[in-house]
Design an enzyme around this catalytic site. Structure first.
Site, mmCIF file in Angstrom:
data_model
loop_
_atom_site.group_PDB
_atom_site.id
_atom_site.type_symbol
_atom_site.label_atom_id
_atom_site.label_comp_id
_atom_site.label_asym_id
_atom_site.label_seq_id
_atom_site.Cartn_x
_atom_site.Cartn_y
_atom_site.Cartn_z
ATOM 1 N N ASP A 227 0.839 -1.205 0.000
ATOM 2 C CA ASP A 227 0.000 0.000 0.000
ATOM 3 C C ASP A 227 0.873 1.254 0.000
ATOM 4 O OD1 ASP A 227 0.801 -0.803 2.640
ATOM 5 O OD2 ASP A 227 -0.661 0.565 3.521
ATOM 6 N N GLU B 288 0.072 -1.558 5.564
ATOM 7 C CA GLU B 288 1.120 -1.173 6.516
ATOM 8 C C GLU B 288 0.903 0.268 6.985
ATOM 9 O OE1 GLU B 288 4.632 0.477 8.276
ATOM 10 O OE2 GLU B 288 3.758 1.169 6.395
HETATM 11 ZN ZN LIG Z 1 6.650 2.304 4.267
#
Ligand SMILES: [Zn+2]
Length: 382
Positions: free
Chosen positions: A74, A139
């Protein structure tokens, strides 16, 4: 063994940047990488976590030890697109820089790991042990991808972990944890001329926060490498009219934790203050809505020493071993690993992550595709 030309490596990165995986749609990144890996004879599997969101796992080699390598798929939002010099989702080269959202954080690291695996595999490497890629979703917000890998046992047989976040030529083996906490205080509205008919929701919350500032800041718990725990109230809301006793107030806090004052201890300490306030007539509820553990692994380990040595020839000088300011997926991936586990954050990088005109240095990206191959085989042959 060279499988990719330089232009093909950059094309792969460009294809990744073109997928708009802004805290969602990582499945498209995973599907793309799966195809590239499978086309080169490497089995790769999507592990769905939520709609449109899937982790990816791929492995080369056989037997042990297992070197874990991880990166997130992401990216953060590009923000105001008009402020960018070029379209954020079109990788654009100028002056030796490759510009685009996620270029450095961290599709370059991810691409370099995948390219390294493919080229090693084509060369019949590694001859002993395995390299396991764990590409994660979410994340940047939530870290659900690394949590899923942890729960599925993907780390159980891993003996060392590299996360390819954008460190540049620095090595990190420790970072603080992070917690987001909300306190909600309830009272009873009344006209401010007759406060005795109501209950002020702000007062007990203010008292509690004042006490919390003392308890969290005046402590002798300290980490030599990471420093102090930090505790800050970052959002406060209460009341809605100047002549009414407020019936509700909320406060949100961000806490950066250290192993000596960890997430569980913070929760316990704060819960005690909440209980005290409620014993004195308050009505306060606590919600810990985000909690990532601190990570502290040795700065000198077989993996970090090899990375420093092999990296130095690419960096043209020694590579410092430092503490990382930000949290990574290691908070989840290393949950059961104790404090002696070989772990590094090491990937093509600079400080342009999350910024307008985010970029990765073209040569550094290309160098990491080779550096990783040397490092991975050196670790497994060690
Ligand atoms: Zn990162």
């Amino acid at each position: 063994m060279a499988v990719f030309t330089e232009n093909q490596k950059i094309q792969l990165l460009s294809d990744l940047v073109a997928i708009q995986s802004v805290n969602d749609h990582e499945e498209q990144v995973a599907t793309y990488l799966q195809k590239v890996l499978v086309d080169h004879g490497i089995a790769a599997k999507l592990l769905p976590v939520a709609t449109n969101r899937a982790n990816l796992v791929a492995e080369i080699g056989q037997g042990g030890p297992v070197l874990g390598i991880s990166g997130h798929m992401d990216v953060v939002s590009p923000g105001e697109v008009s402020q960018w010099a070029s379209d954020p989702f079109t990788l654009t080269e100028h002056d030796g820089k490759l510009v685009g959202r996620g270029a450095v954080d961290m599709k370059a690291g991810l691409a370099a790991m995948v390219i390294a695996m493919i080229e090693l595999h084509a060369a019949g490497q590694p001859q002993q042990g395995r390299i396991r890629l764990m590409a994660t979703i979410a994340e940047e917000v939530g870290e659900f991808g690394s949590q899923a890998f942890y729960e599925q046992g993907a780390m159980d047989d891993v003996s060392a972990l590299l996360i390819g976040e954008p460190s540049g030529y620095n090595l990190f083996s420790s970072h603080k944890g992070s917690m987001d906490i909300k306190l909600t205080s309830r009272g009873q509205a009344a006209h401010s001329s007759m406060p005795e008919l109501g209950a002020n929701a702000i007062d007990p919350l203010l008292d509690l926060l004042h006490q919390a500032n003392q308890d969290f800041r005046q402590t002798d718990r300290y980490n030599d490498f990471l420093g102090d725990l930090t505790f800050n109230t970052t959002v406060f809301n209460g009341g809605n009219q100047v002549n009414s006793i407020p019936e509700a107030a909320t406060a949100e806090m961000n806490v950066r934790t250290i192993p000596e004052f960890d997430n569980d201890q913070v929760t316990t300490t704060l819960q005690k203050l909440v209980d005290q306030a409620n014993d004195q007539g308050g009505q306060i509820e606590m919600n810990v809505y985000m909690s990532q553990n601190p990570v502290q692994e040795p700065k000198d380990s077989p993996l970090s020493d090899l990375a420093a040595r092999i990296g130095a020839s690419f960096a043209g000088g020694p590579i410092p071993k430092l503490a990382l300011p930000a949290v990574t997926d290691a908070s989840n991936l290393l949950k059961d690993k104790g404090h002696q586990f070989p772990f590094i954050v090491f990937g093509p990088g600079n400080e342009s992550a999350h910024q307008v005109d985010e970029f990765v240095d073209r040569q550094m990206f290309l160098d990491f595709t080779s550096l990783y191959q040397k490092l991975f085989t050196a670790y497994l042959e060690n």
